[in-house]
Design a protein around this motif. Structure first.
Motif, PDB file in Angstrom:
ATOM      1  N   ASP A  42       1.360  -1.556   0.113  1.00 17.39           N
ATOM      2  CA  ASP A  42      -0.459   0.207   0.313  1.00 17.39           C
ATOM      3  C   ASP A  42       1.135   0.833   0.069  1.00 17.39           C
ATOM      4  OD1 ASP A  42      -2.469  -1.843  -0.204  1.00 17.39           O
ATOM      5  OD2 ASP A  42      -2.506  -1.367   1.925  1.00 17.39           O
ATOM      6  N   ALA A  43       1.650   1.260   0.642  1.00 17.51           N
ATOM      7  CA  ALA A  43       3.197   2.683   0.764  1.00 17.51           C
ATOM      8  C   ALA A  43       3.443   3.014  -0.602  1.00 17.51           C
ATOM      9  CB  ALA A  43       3.928   2.282   1.571  1.00 17.51           C
ATOM     10  N   VAL A  44       3.955   1.537  -0.891  1.00 16.03           N
ATOM     11  CA  VAL A  44       4.345   1.362  -2.774  1.00 16.03           C
ATOM     12  C   VAL A  44       3.346   2.329  -3.702  1.00 16.03           C
ATOM     13  CG1 VAL A  44       5.766   0.695  -4.560  1.00 16.03           C
ATOM     14  CG2 VAL A  44       6.243   0.096  -2.636  1.00 16.03           C
ATOM     15  N   GLU A  45       2.143   1.463  -3.324  1.00 10.59           N
ATOM     16  CA  GLU A  45       1.088   2.400  -3.803  1.00 10.59           C
ATOM     17  C   GLU A  45       1.092   3.663  -4.085  1.00 10.59           C
ATOM     18  OE1 GLU A  45      -3.742   1.672  -4.884  1.00 10.59           O
ATOM     19  OE2 GLU A  45      -2.323  -0.066  -4.467  1.00 10.59           O
ATOM     20  N   ALA A  46       0.783   4.274  -3.018  1.00 10.60           N
ATOM     21  CA  ALA A  46       0.610   5.661  -2.689  1.00 10.60           C
ATOM     22  C   ALA A  46       1.572   6.670  -2.963  1.00 10.60           C
ATOM     23  CB  ALA A  46       0.241   5.777  -1.305  1.00 10.60           C
TER      24      ALA A  46
END
Length: 173
Positions: A42-46
């Motif tokens: 999710d952090a990479v997607e963010a």
């Protein structure tokens, strides 16, 4: 090359300058995203979404010296969008380190109490104690006066202490 010069070049359409700006900020942004979203994917997607949003609106940066603040604001807006989608509270695991060993076994209780805080208060606490932002930087990110940030910070810490029992139990207020 100086950050402000890169911002000026990126605003003029220099993609290489924009790429360099994102390279300079990606680790800090990733850490912030990870603490809020609590999941590496999710952090990479963010980070990808923040990069896209920043690229799309780089010309809106008014003051080049505030580029980092502007970028962090984009990340927090993304987080708020995700929070609305998920309709649940996400709290940083890193926050536990601020409370000391006596609360590690009570993390679920602490997480529940933090989750009950107003979103702005929760953001102020995270930005201040997890990401080491200064009061002025938090005020710039949230677009509110420094006094308001201080009020929210004090209210949040008071609420946490009150909910967790003994006054001063958190050890950082």
């Amino acid at each position: 090359m100086e950050l402000q010069e890169l911002v000026v070049r990126a605003k003029k359409g220099d993609e290489a300058a924009f790429y360099e700006l994102m390279q300079l900020h990606k680790i800090r942004l990733y850490r912030i995203a990870l603490s809020y979203l609590r999941n590496s994917d999710d952090a990479v997607e963010a980070l990808q979404e923040v990069t896209y949003r920043a690229f799309r609106s780089i010309r809106k940066v008014k003051e080049p010296q505030y580029f980092t603040t502007w970028l962090t604001r984009i990340l927090l807006n993304y987080y708020n969008d995700e929070l609305k989608k998920r309709k649940r509270v996400l709290v940083s695991d890193d926050f536990i380190s601020l409370m000391g060993a006596e609360h590690q076994s009570n993390w679920l209780e602490v997480e529940e109490v933090i989750g009950k805080l107003e979103p702005k208060i929760r953001q102020v606490i995270e930005l201040k104690y997890v990401h080491d932002f200064k009061i002025k930087e938090i005020a710039d990110i949230l677009e509110c006066p420094e006094g308001t940030v201080k009020t929210w910070l004090n209210k949040g810490l008071k609420d946490l202490r009150g909910q967790l029992g003994e006054k001063g139990e958190l050890g950082y207020a």
